[in-house]
Design a protein around this motif. Structure first.
Motif, PDB file in Angstrom:
ATOM      1  N   ILE A  31     -25.614  11.246  12.312  1.00 49.21           N
ATOM      2  CA  ILE A  31     -24.219  10.972  12.709  1.00 49.21           C
ATOM      3  C   ILE A  31     -24.181   9.850  13.737  1.00 49.21           C
ATOM      4  O   ILE A  31     -24.913   9.888  14.729  1.00 49.21           O
ATOM      5  N   PRO A  32     -23.394   8.821  13.459  1.00 50.35           N
ATOM      6  CA  PRO A  32     -23.325   7.697  14.395  1.00 50.35           C
ATOM      7  C   PRO A  32     -22.854   8.159  15.778  1.00 50.35           C
ATOM      8  O   PRO A  32     -21.898   8.934  15.888  1.00 50.35           O
ATOM      9  N   ASN A  33     -23.553   7.706  16.776  1.00 54.16           N
ATOM     10  CA  ASN A  33     -23.208   8.073  18.146  1.00 54.16           C
ATOM     11  C   ASN A  33     -23.905   7.081  19.044  1.00 54.16           C
ATOM     12  O   ASN A  33     -25.059   6.710  18.802  1.00 54.16           O
ATOM     13  N   GLU A  34     -23.265   6.660  20.100  1.00 55.66           N
ATOM     14  CA  GLU A  34     -23.837   5.599  20.923  1.00 55.66           C
ATOM     15  C   GLU A  34     -25.112   6.001  21.638  1.00 55.66           C
ATOM     16  O   GLU A  34     -26.000   5.197  21.845  1.00 55.66           O
ATOM     17  N   TRP A  35     -25.168   7.258  22.045  1.00 50.76           N
ATOM     18  CA  TRP A  35     -26.295   7.664  22.894  1.00 50.76           C
ATOM     19  C   TRP A  35     -27.148   8.784  22.302  1.00 50.76           C
ATOM     20  O   TRP A  35     -28.078   9.238  22.952  1.00 50.76           O
ATOM     21  N   ASP A  75     -31.882  -1.243  28.517  1.00 57.37           N
ATOM     22  CA  ASP A  75     -30.768  -0.983  27.606  1.00 57.37           C
ATOM     23  C   ASP A  75     -30.193  -2.261  27.011  1.00 57.37           C
ATOM     24  O   ASP A  75     -30.145  -3.306  27.669  1.00 57.37           O
ATOM     25  N   ILE A  76     -29.830  -2.154  25.781  1.00 52.61           N
ATOM     26  CA  ILE A  76     -29.008  -3.184  25.140  1.00 52.61           C
ATOM     27  C   ILE A  76     -27.730  -2.498  24.701  1.00 52.61           C
ATOM     28  O   ILE A  76     -27.780  -1.449  24.045  1.00 52.61           O
ATOM     29  N   THR A  77     -26.601  -3.044  25.103  1.00 50.28           N
ATOM     30  CA  THR A  77     -25.335  -2.471  24.633  1.00 50.28           C
ATOM     31  C   THR A  77     -24.788  -3.337  23.504  1.00 50.28           C
ATOM     32  O   THR A  77     -24.973  -4.553  23.484  1.00 50.28           O
ATOM     33  N   ILE A  78     -24.153  -2.679  22.570  1.00 46.81           N
ATOM     34  CA  ILE A  78     -23.473  -3.409  21.499  1.00 46.81           C
ATOM     35  C   ILE A  78     -22.056  -2.852  21.423  1.00 46.81           C
ATOM     36  O   ILE A  78     -21.877  -1.637  21.289  1.00 46.81           O
ATOM     37  N   ASP A  79     -21.135  -3.711  21.507  1.00 45.90           N
ATOM     38  CA  ASP A  79     -19.734  -3.296  21.575  1.00 45.90           C
ATOM     39  C   ASP A  79     -19.090  -3.548  20.211  1.00 45.90           C
ATOM     40  O   ASP A  79     -19.168  -4.647  19.666  1.00 45.90           O
ATOM     41  N   GLY A  80     -18.513  -2.482  19.646  1.00 43.28           N
ATOM     42  CA  GLY A  80     -17.782  -2.673  18.399  1.00 43.28           C
ATOM     43  C   GLY A  80     -18.557  -2.309  17.148  1.00 43.28           C
ATOM     44  O   GLY A  80     -18.108  -2.569  16.037  1.00 43.28           O
ATOM     45  N   ASP A  81     -19.720  -1.689  17.316  1.00 41.61           N
ATOM     46  CA  ASP A  81     -20.496  -1.283  16.144  1.00 41.61           C
ATOM     47  C   ASP A  81     -21.396  -0.109  16.547  1.00 41.61           C
ATOM     48  O   ASP A  81     -22.509  -0.297  17.031  1.00 41.61           O
ATOM     49  N   VAL A  82     -20.880   1.095  16.356  1.00 37.98           N
ATOM     50  CA  VAL A  82     -21.588   2.297  16.834  1.00 37.98           C
ATOM     51  C   VAL A  82     -22.956   2.436  16.176  1.00 37.98           C
ATOM     52  O   VAL A  82     -23.948   2.779  16.821  1.00 37.98           O
ATOM     53  N   LYS A  83     -23.031   2.162  14.893  1.00 37.99           N
ATOM     54  CA  LYS A  83     -24.315   2.329  14.221  1.00 37.99           C
ATOM     55  C   LYS A  83     -25.355   1.331  14.745  1.00 37.99           C
ATOM     56  O   LYS A  83     -26.537   1.664  14.890  1.00 37.99           O
ATOM     57  N   ALA A  84     -24.926   0.104  15.003  1.00 35.90           N
ATOM     58  CA  ALA A  84     -25.839  -0.884  15.564  1.00 35.90           C
ATOM     59  C   ALA A  84     -26.269  -0.449  16.963  1.00 35.90           C
ATOM     60  O   ALA A  84     -27.444  -0.560  17.342  1.00 35.90           O
ATOM     61  N   GLN A  85     -25.314   0.060  17.739  1.00 37.35           N
ATOM     62  CA  GLN A  85     -25.630   0.542  19.084  1.00 37.35           C
ATOM     63  C   GLN A  85     -26.657   1.680  19.027  1.00 37.35           C
ATOM     64  O   GLN A  85     -27.641   1.694  19.755  1.00 37.35           O
ATOM     65  N   GLN A  86     -26.396   2.620  18.130  1.00 36.19           N
ATOM     66  CA  GLN A  86     -27.327   3.745  17.985  1.00 36.19           C
ATOM     67  C   GLN A  86     -28.721   3.244  17.560  1.00 36.19           C
ATOM     68  O   GLN A  86     -29.746   3.681  18.079  1.00 36.19           O
ATOM     69  N   GLY A  87     -28.720   2.280  16.635  1.00 32.97           N
ATOM     70  CA  GLY A  87     -29.990   1.767  16.116  1.00 32.97           C
ATOM     71  C   GLY A  87     -30.831   1.108  17.190  1.00 32.97           C
ATOM     72  O   GLY A  87     -32.023   1.408  17.343  1.00 32.97           O
ATOM     73  N   ILE A  88     -30.227   0.236  17.977  1.00 31.23           N
ATOM     74  CA  ILE A  88     -31.048  -0.489  18.954  1.00 31.23           C
ATOM     75  C   ILE A  88     -31.545   0.460  20.035  1.00 31.23           C
ATOM     76  O   ILE A  88     -32.695   0.372  20.477  1.00 31.23           O
ATOM     77  N   ARG A  89     -30.685   1.419  20.441  1.00 34.63           N
ATOM     78  CA  ARG A  89     -31.165   2.358  21.472  1.00 34.63           C
ATOM     79  C   ARG A  89     -32.271   3.254  20.923  1.00 34.63           C
ATOM     80  O   ARG A  89     -33.209   3.597  21.647  1.00 34.63           O
ATOM     81  N   PHE A  90     -32.153   3.628  19.663  1.00 35.63           N
ATOM     82  CA  PHE A  90     -33.207   4.435  19.043  1.00 35.63           C
ATOM     83  C   PHE A  90     -34.551   3.690  19.109  1.00 35.63           C
ATOM     84  O   PHE A  90     -35.596   4.252  19.455  1.00 35.63           O
ATOM     85  N   ARG A 120     -32.087  -0.397  11.777  1.00 40.11           N
ATOM     86  CA  ARG A 120     -31.970   0.997  11.352  1.00 40.11           C
ATOM     87  C   ARG A 120     -32.952   1.315  10.212  1.00 40.11           C
ATOM     88  O   ARG A 120     -32.702   2.182   9.387  1.00 40.11           O
ATOM     89  N   LEU A 121     -34.077   0.591  10.217  1.00 37.61           N
ATOM     90  CA  LEU A 121     -35.101   0.789   9.194  1.00 37.61           C
ATOM     91  C   LEU A 121     -35.459   2.257   9.045  1.00 37.61           C
ATOM     92  O   LEU A 121     -35.506   2.805   7.933  1.00 37.61           O
ATOM     93  N   ASP A 122     -35.713   2.923  10.160  1.00 34.74           N
ATOM     94  CA  ASP A 122     -36.103   4.330  10.100  1.00 34.74           C
ATOM     95  C   ASP A 122     -34.891   5.253  10.032  1.00 34.74           C
ATOM     96  O   ASP A 122     -34.880   6.207   9.259  1.00 34.74           O
ATOM     97  N   LEU A 123     -33.865   4.957  10.834  1.00 32.45           N
ATOM     98  CA  LEU A 123     -32.697   5.847  10.839  1.00 32.45           C
ATOM     99  C   LEU A 123     -32.084   5.939   9.450  1.00 32.45           C
ATOM    100  O   LEU A 123     -31.618   7.003   9.036  1.00 32.45           O
ATOM    101  N   ASP A 124     -32.086   4.834   8.725  1.00 31.06           N
ATOM    102  CA  ASP A 124     -31.532   4.852   7.371  1.00 31.06           C
ATOM    103  C   ASP A 124     -32.622   4.948   6.302  1.00 31.06           C
ATOM    104  O   ASP A 124     -32.335   4.883   5.115  1.00 31.06           O
ATOM    105  N   ASP A 125     -33.853   5.075   6.748  1.00 28.22           N
ATOM    106  CA  ASP A 125     -34.998   5.306   5.854  1.00 28.22           C
ATOM    107  C   ASP A 125     -35.032   4.346   4.661  1.00 28.22           C
ATOM    108  O   ASP A 125     -35.110   4.757   3.510  1.00 28.22           O
ATOM    109  N   TYR A 126     -35.023   3.050   4.972  1.00 34.49           N
ATOM    110  CA  TYR A 126     -35.015   2.026   3.924  1.00 34.49           C
ATOM    111  C   TYR A 126     -36.169   2.211   2.946  1.00 34.49           C
ATOM    112  O   TYR A 126     -36.021   2.026   1.751  1.00 34.49           O
ATOM    113  N   ASN A 127     -37.355   2.517   3.490  1.00 33.48           N
ATOM    114  CA  ASN A 127     -38.543   2.537   2.628  1.00 33.48           C
ATOM    115  C   ASN A 127     -38.869   3.919   2.087  1.00 33.48           C
ATOM    116  O   ASN A 127     -39.935   4.124   1.502  1.00 33.48           O
ATOM    117  N   LYS A 128     -37.970   4.873   2.313  1.00 29.46           N
ATOM    118  CA  LYS A 128     -38.159   6.225   1.783  1.00 29.46           C
ATOM    119  C   LYS A 128     -39.500   6.819   2.181  1.00 29.46           C
ATOM    120  O   LYS A 128     -40.247   7.338   1.342  1.00 29.46           O
TER     121      LYS A 128
END
Lengths: 768, 768
Positions: free
Chosen positions: A7-11, A310-325, A666-674
């Motif tokens: 679930i997309p979430n900033e933190w 920290d890197i913040t990204i404003d306006g894209d929750v999934k991108a924000q979640q991805g970089i913090r991950f 989001r390579l891992d979060l979205d499991d691109y390579n299965k």
């Protein structure tokens, strides 16, 4: 198995709903670590469904006997494997004698898992109806302490909802574990002592062959509705297991809680025969603080990490979640406290790839650690290689090199080569170049030259000697050529004159020569010591120079590009765009020979050289090479998109840069390579950070100063990052249309923005 | 472990004196076989010292699960292993209850072993003093019947010398055996029935996975001083073993003898559920003849073999012994009775290399069998490949080829690929060329075209299709190139434009096109059948022709030679002569990458092309290429010296030719490579034959006739050989200064000698 359940979430990384088929993926994604140890998000209680159990101790490995089809001279006998360590998180739960096991429960509802990135803990909650029809609510929280990095803590609460129940917690330690990735089904651990004392238990065990001594420990406290309970536990133990039974009569809607503290002490940090004492000391520190205070410290520790990284990204929750991950997982893996440790490609999240150190460390991870930690951390990474120089010299000697030539291993735990495919082990030698480049890069970024006379120069000399011997003079070309290598593009093997390898080889020799001159002039006593040690002469140096000055670089007049290797233009040059999609990914669809003779490029190769040595080439040259090579690039390495993203950004192609960025963030979060169930791609996460800072932010070092060419993907409102540059912390905030700079402390900082010099005064926001 | 213990003898391999450390080497050297089965010279009685037990059944193999470091798409899952079969030769010997075991005897004297090549039997004699101080004289003789090729016979005689003794023979069958060369320690055999009946016993067992059903059998007769004894044996049996005890009171200097008959019947030749019946029938045939008559038949069978295949050498006993040893071992391995069998590189003498069929068969063995057997034998070898064409097409399809393209496997038992190193399996594709060349060679030698319309053309089409698809058009060179191959010189991998491979590819296409034309014109109904089956069109053929006509051949103007591959001239061209001897053999001293980038050649590569296609080039061209490449050749393949010997002879360099000849003729007898204990180099033995017949004798086919350019090494007085040419047997006797020709039968034969036409009348010695 493309994932869309996170679930997309900033933190936070959040999963809702219980799903058997996701368990192994989630075990990877919700992994935690503290640099000294780490673990997959295995359940504390029994789980009889499919699971991949993994708990790892930094620096503790097993030399698994190599398995090959046909042995070749020079292959390493052993492959150092990341080792699944004894389990300390286990807590069996019995509800009226029925064991809690989500795989066999009648019903599981309201299942929720959260990895709180801001505060550094993992939690889980659910309601389960057991086979005896009792429904319980469970809440757990777990973290590995950053401050007390030998210890982790678990809070596990059970509330019977439907009726009173006899609830038993059975916390245990277990060293009877196995490794998924074992060549010969060896037993990896030898357990020597299982003991208990009051609420404490200890298992002493050492690894077979490597003889790493460890003590796994635990101590628990019990609470009923938050009231501490004194329960004398029944103790059970075997050769490899010890457990305590803590039973309680719990009324409906009362909550029975266990605080379990556990972890590992190892003989890297303590005397091998004092490990139980060390474990007791550690437990005392943790128990004295208690779960809640330890958790508070954890939040503070993570606040400090985020404060810099920290890197913040404003306006894209999934991108924000991805970089913090990505940033979180890098910090789980390596915190730079110990120069004996390094950054494994799967960190503490799986076993695949064995070994902890690849060229990924120098090529991809160093910039992240230089900018988000103090410079000692980056220095530790360099020192790691210095400490293994003797092994690199031995390694080269085993391949026929002489006179102190050093070939660093492709994969290693202790400096010895672990990898055993000839085309990689013996031929993917450009790794030596990245190790030398990291020394240059460290100095360029930190302005700390001291490392070079103290340690780095010896590494540079060993590497230069290797390149000098590895080339041969071609009578035909009247140049020095390098035959039989594998470049960064591992989809070509045993090629001749890989431009990247030849280029970095020449650069290494030149840089070693330059460094020798500088150390000779400015660090006389260091120079004397080094000359005595490595026995270098003017004649040898001039022989190096001859090689560097006469290195062959394959070039196409027609295309006006350097050629990836001698035979590249003979290939059938069909671009990826014109390749049938059903053939992708080629590493799963094609036999190896077909891949090798194809023009398809796994990851940046010539372009990796243009990345490292950007200022050796004009933007036009970069553009020409990018336009020639990128269309043949399949990006089937997780390390590929970031370099291309940075270069696309530099060429002002922000759409393309952003597309590349998405593939990495989001390579891992979205499991691109299965394959996320096998573990995370830790080292490529640093590439994601680079894509933003060096790509979108355009950060470079020019003439000893930071410079920026900030751009922003049109999909974002803004983003910000911080860098620690020579002990000054600069915050960069990029919005659509303008960029703000802010520097902490009391000194001003001179930077360049889009080529213009700007001075940032302390604590004063500057907008460009 | 260079051997010098084999006593020179024209017709026998002889070892004298018992030496524990030679046992495994002698087990190889004294191996026997009859084409249907074969065995190492293991002792019949117990031997507790170091030994390598091996008994092999032709065509019976086990698919051992492949072991690799890193799996690549397209690797075969299984490696077909030559399989150690149940033991039928075993006879335990008890002397007053002490077991005879040469490893533990107090004394062994007068030990002698003889492999009689002329008559086809193996004998052993010795006097041993046992731990109970009784001394016995033992004489044994063993052979595998050529005529009844399911059976072998053993005569084992014991004579107590010092005192009377109770002597017990315990002949047994044992299927509880293991393979030395097993990847996963699998059990290879499943024994389903152990039975006995009177003096007969049977073990039915089938191989796991491949399910080859076999029955191993035995029956014995006993003699005291040559008088048949009726002894009712005690029978002992287990799940995998059955044995009989035959005790006798034997007076001093009386001789107690067992004649044991045994062997295998297999479901390739009998119904799987009738194997015991088949075994009984076979035993009856053998027992009715008895040991002595069966041995007489054996002598006759071998006389017939030698009548055609013998080469005599006058004036050099060791050379004479060497060549006969080679010819004998080839006949042990393959007699051409069954097109389902082939010629394994170790024959029936060891397990190494697995699989039975390499390109050795077509490139090295075919000429020997064509000339020393009738043409049906050679045809069987061709038919073997025809029968496996479908598998070759499947194999190519698994690598991405289409439309009936065929890639024959590098190593096979049943047509499926067994090898699993990508650089060999996927890239050493020139093997396809040798298979096509063998079809051409068979027709050239026998003048029997019928094979081509019946079977061969389909093979040629599949192979031509493969080459056509395997090349790609290089825009840069404006030619068709072949990237990523391994040539006959396996010391280079994944090279581009290996001249040999490109040349034979072009030749294959041209020959397929030519054959299609001829079959179309002359064998209309065959052509119709084939076109319907393989669906070939004019458009396809003209596309083939375009490739053949525009193939790229790397060439050096400076050296006026074809280049082994594109990058050859970039190598550091130091000749073998100038290479430090301590570095040899490089395959034991150097790591693989160093070998790959060196100029050193394992076996004929460009020169292999000059051997196959000799008449495409002038002698001057051959000389130039020989002088360019031979100095870089390390001859570390057993297949290397013969081609060079033939070419040196052609160039009139008889000293060099003889030096090469010596390296091949006693390779195993003198154990050049210190590995003879693993088994013999069977396929290279055919190369030794070629060195004499094609090299020294200069035999060629020219315009449908035999031609000779006889030469003789100065170390020899004379040599002779016979060839069966189109059903006429020609004997060639070469002495210093003159050559005699003699033809059997009633037809005259036209040949060429040193370019001059000569007619040989039947039974009339012609001297030149």
């Amino acid at each position: 198995m493309n994932q869309d359940y996170i679930i997309p979430n900033e933190w936070s990384i959040i999963e809702e709903g219980f799903n058997d088929s996701r368990i192994k993926s989630s075990e990877s994604l919700f992994s935690i670590g503290n640099g000294a140890m780490g673990q997959r998000a295995n359940f504390e209680e029994k789980y009889s469904g499919e699971t991949f159990q993994g708990s790892y101790i930094a620096g503790v490995y097993y030399p698994d006997k190599t398995r090959v089809g046909w042995w070749k001279n020079g292959y390493p006998e052993y492959f150092a494997k990341v080792l699944n360590a004894p389990n300390w998180i286990g807590i069996n739960i019995f509800i009226n004698d029925v064991q809690l096991d989500l795989h066999t429960c009648k019903k599981v509802v309201n299942f929720r898992r959260e990895l709180n990135m801001k505060e550094g803990w993992l939690s889980r909650s659910f309601e389960a109806t057991l086979l005896n029809d009792i429904t319980v609510r469970v809440e757990t929280k777990r973290f590995l302490s950053i401050d007390l990095d030998e210890v982790g803590a678990i809070e596990y609460s059970v509330t019977p909802i439907t009726s009173n129940a006899e609830i038993t917690f059975q916390p245990y330690l277990d060293s009877g574990i196995h490794n998924e990735d074992s060549n010969w089904d060896d037993q990896f651990w030898n357990t020597t002592n299982v003991s208990s004392n009051g609420n404490q238990a200890f298992i002493e065990a050492h690894t077979m062959k490597t003889n790493f001594h460890t003590c796994t420990f635990m101590e628990s406290t019990l609470l009923l509705n938050n009231e501490i309970q004194n329960i004398s536990p029944k103790v059970e133990s075997s050769d490899t297991n010890v457990s305590f039974y803590y039973p309680a009569h719990v009324k409906a809607n009362q909550t029975f809680t266990i605080h379990k503290f556990g972890g590992y002490v190892v003989d890297r940090n303590h005397a091998a025969n004092q490990l139980v004492t060390a474990a007791k000391n550690t437990l005392k520190l943790a128990l004295d603080l208690g779960f809640d205070r330890l958790l508070e410290q954890q939040k503070e520790a993570w606040a400090n990490i985020w404060e810099m990284a920290d890197i913040t990204i404003d306006g894209d929750v999934k991108a924000q979640q991805g970089i913090r991950f990505n940033i979180m997982q890098l910090n789980h893996t390596y915190l730079g406290k110990d120069a004996r440790l390094n950054i494994g490609p799967k960190g503490f999240t799986g076993e695949k790839y064995g070994g902890s150190t690849y060229w990924d460390t120098e090529a991809y991870c160093l910039p992240f650690y230089m900018a988000t930690k103090n410079q000692e951390v980056a220095k530790s990474l360099l020192t790691y290689r210095y400490n293994q120089l003797d092994k690199a010299i031995e390694n080269a000697a085993s391949l026929g090199f002489k006179n102190g030539a050093a070939l660093y291993p492709m994969v290693t735990m202790n400096g010895e080569e672990c990898h055993n495919e000839w085309e990689i082990t013996f031929e993917e030698i450009h790794r030596n170049g990245a190790i030398a480049f990291a020394i240059f890069n460290y100095y360029r970024y930190t302005n700390d030259y001291s490392y070079i006379p103290e340690k780095g120069l010896e590494v540079l000399i060993g590497i230069a000697r290797f390149w000098h011997q590895r080339v041969n003079f071609s009578e035909d070309k009247q140049k020095y050529v390098m035959l039989g290598v594998t470049g960064p593009n591992e989809y070509e093997n045993n090629i001749n004159n890989n431009w990247y390898t030849n280029y970095i080889a020449k650069w290494c020799i030149d840089y070693a020569l330059e460094s020798i001159e500088k150390v000779k002039d400015e660090y006389t006593s260091d120079f004397k010591r080094i000359v005595e040690k490595v026995n270098i002469s003017e004649a040898e140096l001039s022989s190096w120079k001859k090689v560097a000055d006469n290195m062959y670089f394959p070039y196409s007049e027609k295309h006006q590009v350097f050629l990836q290797q001698d035979g590249f233009l003979d290939k059938e040059l069909i671009t990826v765009e014109n390749l049938d999609k059903s053939q992708r990914p080629i590493n799963q669809k094609w036999s190896w020979d077909r891949i090798l003779r194809s023009p398809y490029i796994k990851q940046a190769d010539v372009l990796q050289g243009f990345y490292f040595f950007e200022d050796h080439f004009s933007t036009e040259e970069l553009e020409r090479h990018f336009d020639f090579y990128e269309p043949f690039t399949v990006h089937e390495s997780s390390l590929s998109p970031c370099v291309h993203s940075i270069q696309a950004a530099k060429l002002g192609r922000m759409d393309q840069a952003y597309t590349f960025y998405l593939r990495t963030s989001r390579l891992d979060l979205d499991d691109y390579n299965k394959e996320v169930e096998e573990g995370l791609h830790i080292t490529s996460m640093a590439g994601t950070w680079m894509s933003i800072v060096e790509g979108f932010g355009g950060m470079r070092i020019e003439d000893g100063s930071l410079s920026f060419t900030p751009q922003i993907p049109k999909q974002w409102k803004g983003y910000s990052f911080k860098v620690n540059f020579r002990n000054q912390v600069l915050k960069v905030i990029v919005n659509q249309g303008k960029t703000h700079f802010e520097v902490d402390g009391d000194k001003e900082l001179h930077i360049k923005v889009n080529g213009e010099k700007i001075t940032i005064s302390p604590n004063n926001l500057v907008t460009v």
